[in-house]
Design an enzyme around this catalytic site. Sequence first.
Site, short mmCIF file in Angstrom:
data_model
loop_
_atom_site.label_atom_id
_atom_site.label_comp_id
_atom_site.label_asym_id
_atom_site.label_seq_id
_atom_site.Cartn_x
_atom_site.Cartn_y
_atom_site.Cartn_z
NE ARG A 7 44.40 50.07 41.51
CZ ARG A 7 43.59 49.08 41.87
NH1 ARG A 7 43.93 47.84 41.60
NH2 ARG A 7 42.49 49.34 42.51
CD GLU A 16 37.93 51.29 43.56
OE1 GLU A 16 39.08 50.84 43.48
OE2 GLU A 16 36.97 50.60 43.90
CG ASP A 53 51.11 27.71 44.70
OD1 ASP A 53 52.12 28.40 44.80
OD2 ASP A 53 50.34 27.48 45.64
CB SER A 111 40.15 41.70 39.97
OG SER A 111 40.01 42.46 41.12
CG HIS A 148 46.60 49.32 45.58
ND1 HIS A 148 46.55 50.52 46.24
CD2 HIS A 148 45.32 49.00 45.28
CE1 HIS A 148 45.29 50.90 46.34
NE2 HIS A 148 44.53 50.01 45.77
NE ARG A 196 43.11 44.19 38.99
CZ ARG A 196 42.56 44.72 40.08
NH1 ARG A 196 41.29 45.07 40.08
NH2 ARG A 196 43.27 44.90 41.18
CG HIS A 207 46.92 45.35 44.24
ND1 HIS A 207 46.39 44.96 45.45
CD2 HIS A 207 45.86 45.75 43.48
CE1 HIS A 207 45.07 45.12 45.42
NE2 HIS A 207 44.72 45.58 44.23
C1 SIN Z 1 41.14 48.99 46.04
O1 SIN Z 1 40.16 48.96 46.74
O2 SIN Z 1 41.80 50.01 45.84
C2 SIN Z 1 41.61 47.72 45.39
C3 SIN Z 1 40.55 47.18 44.53
C4 SIN Z 1 41.15 46.58 43.31
O3 SIN Z 1 42.30 46.15 43.34
O4 SIN Z 1 40.47 46.57 42.29
#
Ligand code: SIN
Length: 550
Positions: free
Chosen positions: A298, A134, A229, A400, A250, A395, A360
Amino acid sequence: MTGPVNDQQAKTPLCPRWEARADLVVIGSGVAGLTAALRARELGLHVLVVTKAAVADGNTRWAQGGVAVVLDGERDADDTVEKHTADTLTAGAGLCDEDAVRSILLGGPAAVNALRANGAVFDHESGGLSRTREGGHSAFRVIHAGGDATGAEVERTLVAQAGERRIPVLEHHIAVDALRTPAGEVSGVTVLDRNGVPGVVRASAVVLASGGIGQLYQATSNPEIATGDGLALALRAGATVADIEFLQFHPTVLFTPGARGRCPLVTEAVRGEGGTLVDGAGASVMAGVHPLGDLAPRDVVAAAITRRQALAPGGIDDHVFLDATGIPGFAKRFPTVYAACQALGIDPAVDGIPVTPAAHFSCGGVVTTADGRSTVRGLYAAGEVARTGLHGANRLASNSLLEGLVVGQRAAEAVAADLAAGLLPDPSRGRLPERTSAPAAERDALQRVMSRYAAIGRDADGLAAAGSVLDLSTQDSPLWTHKAVEDAALTLVAQAMLSAAALRTESRGCHVRSDFPERDENRWRRSQVIRLSPSGQPVLAEAASLEGVA
Ligand code: SIN
């Protein structure tokens, strides 16, 4: 009653109708919460989980892409935890805590192996686990389940274990405020059931695992429960939060005109397997933007899409396209994305998928150590609500779920150790909160101004305007219903984010300022720490508070 209150009503004492006791109360039933609860039970603690929805309805189940982890025998030949650490630090844009990153990522393989031993099934191909890439990853190290339903498999496994081990779960109860001892330690929480009936859970420790804050915005990948919260409860209990200005967008949720609330995610793994971003004219969005192209971190991809949408030849465009037509067997590899596309009459085998960025993930949160200890004795946090230092200003994808597994477990171990060392308060000394009201803005107005002024591309005027609108639409409201508690939390978190974003006069990671487009290493390579003033306003605290964890 939902309207404003007078001072007398605001001070109306809470009259709990029931009281429960535990060693540890866990707020939230996603990956971090259930992992903490299961480990606490293994360690012999009496644990109670409180969740405001049904047990399986947290944010975790929506996670698509996977778990980033470097497993023995299941990795690229030259991949190491050190490389995963380096990628995480690069994505974090200078604000990660390197020790925390290394510590949490090193804990990943054991945590994932334990989850697999407890029944989680990840996708296989000949020769072992399927692994994808990713954005921001230099290796194929993201393992996944059900194609693009990794969070659902993680949640299924943990819920099943919690059931087998008879962990008590109070569903449809929202945690409102912490009980505090005269010394300021946290020793339980007040809660409301779905009808607003108040109760009290007294406990030596509270682990917040209440998830994120995506509902600050009109469009988000997060479910309706992501209203901040836990962050608000922590602030009101005297804890510090940091990095709250870094809200990750995202790059690709499925675009539908005028969409509000939770939008279907289009996992980054689609780009990991060859999908490319193109504009309405078919030109690449990422060409020339970053050496990793469509797999840039990202924040870079989301900002590039936002710029391209703003520069569309016919005026502002509201989406670009993800061309996944070259991915063989799309429906099998990405069944969740495929189903969402089908519902809109889109066939990814032949059509571009219309996508746009959406709120996101909160990279900041309650300041904790890498084992979940906050700055207030008795209060711990794990998962998205926590700021361990793993994410910095942005991130890295699929870190996560890993963080939830590792820090969830460690938080339970920290509670057990602190309890054994006699460091935690006697729960019977916890006092009910004096105020039973808090400032709350009208949710629609809040989401509108946050989306307009505090998304990707902020500036001083917009942030100030958002602050004024919030001030004007905010009234003191009694915390007597789930909605009131959520609205007050959204308001406090929005105020904290606006203050931190206005002060940070640079662009870094997810915080993109159009009036300060450059990164300022001299002045801003540091986190901003926030706590509540005595009058309840989020104010900047000394950064030294980052080291002052209890
Ligand atoms: C995604 O699958 O693109 C989101 C996964 C993530 O937020 O780490």
